[in-house]
Design a protein around this motif. Structure first.
Motif, PDB file in Angstrom:
ATOM      1  N   ILE A   1       1.445  -1.477  -0.371  1.00 36.51           N
ATOM      2  CA  ILE A   1       0.078   0.155   0.173  1.00 36.51           C
ATOM      3  C   ILE A   1       1.159   1.516  -0.110  1.00 36.51           C
ATOM      4  CG2 ILE A   1      -2.077   1.635   1.013  1.00 36.51           C
ATOM      5  CD1 ILE A   1      -2.814  -1.674   2.605  1.00 36.51           C
ATOM      6  N   VAL A   2       0.797   2.470  -1.309  1.00 31.60           N
ATOM      7  CA  VAL A   2       1.957   2.357  -1.108  1.00 31.60           C
ATOM      8  C   VAL A   2       1.769   3.995  -0.713  1.00 31.60           C
ATOM      9  CG1 VAL A   2       2.889   4.970  -3.041  1.00 31.60           C
ATOM     10  CG2 VAL A   2       2.018   2.525  -3.684  1.00 31.60           C
ATOM     11  N   GLY A   3       0.613   4.590   0.340  1.00 36.65           N
ATOM     12  CA  GLY A   3       0.561   5.604   1.079  1.00 36.65           C
ATOM     13  C   GLY A   3       1.056   5.750   2.153  1.00 36.65           C
ATOM     14  N   ALA A   4       0.810   4.290   2.554  1.00 38.16           N
ATOM     15  CA  ALA A   4       1.719   3.692   3.586  1.00 38.16           C
ATOM     16  C   ALA A   4       2.468   3.179   4.607  1.00 38.16           C
ATOM     17  CB  ALA A   4       0.194   2.282   4.577  1.00 38.16           C
TER      18      ALA A   4
ATOM     19  N   TYR B   1      -8.442  -9.743  -8.402  1.00 38.24           N
ATOM     20  CA  TYR B   1      -9.573  -9.012  -7.253  1.00 38.24           C
ATOM     21  C   TYR B   1      -8.541  -9.322  -5.882  1.00 38.24           C
ATOM     22  CZ  TYR B   1     -12.865  -8.220 -10.480  1.00 38.24           C
ATOM     23  OH  TYR B   1     -13.514  -7.807 -11.814  1.00 38.24           O
ATOM     24  N   VAL B   2      -8.519  -8.714  -4.973  1.00 33.41           N
ATOM     25  CA  VAL B   2      -8.443  -8.965  -3.664  1.00 33.41           C
ATOM     26  C   VAL B   2      -9.670  -8.557  -3.201  1.00 33.41           C
ATOM     27  CG1 VAL B   2      -5.784  -8.587  -3.804  1.00 33.41           C
ATOM     28  CG2 VAL B   2      -6.914  -6.417  -3.209  1.00 33.41           C
ATOM     29  N   ALA B   3      -9.624  -9.313  -1.402  1.00 30.64           N
ATOM     30  CA  ALA B   3     -10.874  -8.448  -0.588  1.00 30.64           C
ATOM     31  C   ALA B   3     -10.237  -8.914   0.987  1.00 30.64           C
ATOM     32  CB  ALA B   3     -11.519  -9.978  -1.065  1.00 30.64           C
ATOM     33  N   CYS B   4     -11.159  -7.945   1.366  1.00 32.99           N
ATOM     34  CA  CYS B   4     -10.508  -8.155   2.985  1.00 32.99           C
ATOM     35  C   CYS B   4     -11.937  -8.733   3.818  1.00 32.99           C
ATOM     36  CB  CYS B   4     -10.347  -6.244   3.618  1.00 32.99           C
ATOM     37  SG  CYS B   4     -10.557  -6.431   5.270  1.00 32.99           S
ATOM     38  N   ASP B   5     -11.948  -9.701   4.172  1.00 35.66           N
ATOM     39  CA  ASP B   5     -13.575 -10.048   4.482  1.00 35.66           C
ATOM     40  C   ASP B   5     -14.017  -9.787   6.010  1.00 35.66           C
ATOM     41  OD1 ASP B   5     -13.579 -11.265   2.430  1.00 35.66           O
ATOM     42  OD2 ASP B   5     -12.312 -13.241   3.352  1.00 35.66           O
ATOM     43  N   LEU B   6     -12.765  -9.771   7.182  1.00 38.26           N
ATOM     44  CA  LEU B   6     -13.482  -9.040   8.871  1.00 38.26           C
ATOM     45  C   LEU B   6     -14.170  -7.823   8.748  1.00 38.26           C
ATOM     46  CD1 LEU B   6     -14.076 -10.063  11.415  1.00 38.26           C
ATOM     47  CD2 LEU B   6     -11.515 -10.258  11.394  1.00 38.26           C
ATOM     48  N   ASP B   7     -14.942  -6.891   8.619  1.00 39.37           N
ATOM     49  CA  ASP B   7     -15.055  -5.797   9.645  1.00 39.37           C
ATOM     50  C   ASP B   7     -14.210  -4.619   8.920  1.00 39.37           C
ATOM     51  OD1 ASP B   7     -17.119  -4.163  10.739  1.00 39.37           O
ATOM     52  OD2 ASP B   7     -16.279  -4.764  12.190  1.00 39.37           O
ATOM     53  N   CYS B   8     -14.156  -4.702   8.056  1.00 33.52           N
ATOM     54  CA  CYS B   8     -12.928  -3.689   7.103  1.00 33.52           C
ATOM     55  C   CYS B   8     -13.586  -2.698   6.366  1.00 33.52           C
ATOM     56  CB  CYS B   8     -12.629  -3.825   5.587  1.00 33.52           C
ATOM     57  SG  CYS B   8     -12.391  -5.681   5.734  1.00 33.52           S
ATOM     58  N   VAL B   9     -14.194  -1.913   7.003  1.00 33.15           N
ATOM     59  CA  VAL B   9     -14.571  -0.729   7.624  1.00 33.15           C
ATOM     60  C   VAL B   9     -15.904  -0.046   8.776  1.00 33.15           C
ATOM     61  CG1 VAL B   9     -13.825   0.760   5.498  1.00 33.15           C
ATOM     62  CG2 VAL B   9     -15.622  -0.342   4.971  1.00 33.15           C
ATOM     63  N   GLY B  10     -15.909   1.037   9.134  1.00 32.84           N
ATOM     64  CA  GLY B  10     -16.782   1.367  10.495  1.00 32.84           C
ATOM     65  C   GLY B  10     -16.571   0.068  11.478  1.00 32.84           C
ATOM     66  N   GLY B  11     -15.802  -0.901  11.657  1.00 32.15           N
ATOM     67  CA  GLY B  11     -15.228  -1.675  12.643  1.00 32.15           C
ATOM     68  C   GLY B  11     -14.659  -1.241  13.498  1.00 32.15           C
TER      69      GLY B  11
ATOM     70  N   GLN C   1      -8.828   0.692   5.041  1.00 30.42           N
ATOM     71  CA  GLN C   1      -8.905   2.546   5.284  1.00 30.42           C
ATOM     72  C   GLN C   1      -7.945   2.611   4.537  1.00 30.42           C
ATOM     73  OE1 GLN C   1     -10.104   0.321   7.523  1.00 30.42           O
ATOM     74  NE2 GLN C   1     -11.340   0.647   9.300  1.00 30.42           N
ATOM     75  N   GLN C   2      -6.723   2.540   4.835  1.00 28.11           N
ATOM     76  CA  GLN C   2      -5.130   2.725   4.001  1.00 28.11           C
ATOM     77  C   GLN C   2      -5.959   3.459   2.559  1.00 28.11           C
ATOM     78  OE1 GLN C   2      -2.747   0.005   5.335  1.00 28.11           O
ATOM     79  NE2 GLN C   2      -1.932   1.555   6.660  1.00 28.11           N
TER      80      GLN C   2
ATOM     81  N   VAL D   1      -1.140   0.497  -5.345  1.00 27.63           N
ATOM     82  CA  VAL D   1      -0.209   0.032  -4.742  1.00 27.63           C
ATOM     83  C   VAL D   1       0.619  -0.773  -5.559  1.00 27.63           C
ATOM     84  CG1 VAL D   1      -2.909  -1.069  -3.351  1.00 27.63           C
ATOM     85  CG2 VAL D   1      -2.370  -1.717  -5.709  1.00 27.63           C
ATOM     86  N   VAL D   2       1.363  -1.904  -4.913  1.00 27.51           N
ATOM     87  CA  VAL D   2       2.596  -2.692  -5.823  1.00 27.51           C
ATOM     88  C   VAL D   2       1.870  -4.387  -5.202  1.00 27.51           C
ATOM     89  CG1 VAL D   2       4.604  -2.861  -6.793  1.00 27.51           C
ATOM     90  CG2 VAL D   2       4.239  -0.409  -5.912  1.00 27.51           C
TER      91      VAL D   2
END
Length: 195
Positions: free
Chosen positions: A73-76, A92-102, A109-110, A117-118
């Motif tokens: 994640i370039v910015g982070a 495609y990539v995914a975040c499966d566990l309460d990724c936003v608003g949790g 969030q980043q 990204v790279v």
């Protein structure tokens, strides 16, 4: 009965142990942040190795035989290992566990702050952007179905064990964070697009 000097010795010993633990954690975090990519399941630093190629040069249909890719994640200025899937020649990539608003801060969030990204896979790295695929869209449904087939664990072995563990963690996490009762799932799905 503990005398004053014995109490001071114990407190001094506890303080020394705590100081060593803090130093070890800080040192470990520094080493991880400067590592060339993630280390096992721990986030690492920006990539330095890998042949630089254009995203279009990656044959995602062939690469889909692999289970994981590395994503910086370039910015982070951090990187991690993620499961990925391929649909219609795109990754495609995914975040499966309460990724936003949790309650936990997660990598999506980043991405909301800076989507650059790279991707590093099969000894090559390519610049990209992540594009959020909304819940309820046809693309989301089709990609999720393919991802579920890929990681179903039907073949047994490592995939089955990882899928079972992953499902348990996601299920428990959604109950603990209250996401299980939410109308919208807590996951986020992203398409890897050229930059």
């Amino acid at each position: 009965m503990v005398h004053g000097s014995q109490r001071r010795t114990r407190i001094s010993g506890i303080a020394t142990v705590l100081g060593l633990l803090v130093a070890l954690i800080a040192g470990g975090a520094f080493l991880l942040s400067t590592a060339d990519g993630p280390v096992f399941v721990l986030a690492g630093g920006p990539f330095r190795s890998g042949q630089v190629v254009e995203l279009a040069a990656l044959d995602w249909e062939k690469l889909d035989a692999l289970n994981e890719l590395e994503m910086e994640i370039v910015g982070a200025a951090s990187s991690r290992i993620l499961w990925f899937s391929v649909h219609e020649g795109k990754a495609y990539v995914a975040c499966d566990l309460d990724c936003v608003g949790g309650r936990l801060s997660r990598w999506p969030q980043q991405i909301e702050q800076d989507d650059r990204v790279v991707i590093r896979i099969d000894g090559r790295r390519a610049e990209a952007r992540l594009h959020h695929v909304p819940h309820g869209s046809d693309e989301y449904r089709d990609v999720r179905a393919g991802r579920d087939r890929k990681y179903s664990g039907a073949a047994g072995g490592r995939a089955a064990a990882e899928t079972a563990a992953h499902g348990t963690v996601v299920g428990i996490g959604e109950v603990l964070t209250g996401r299980a009762g939410s109308a919208e799932p807590g996951d986020r799905l992203y398409r890897v697009d050229p930059r």
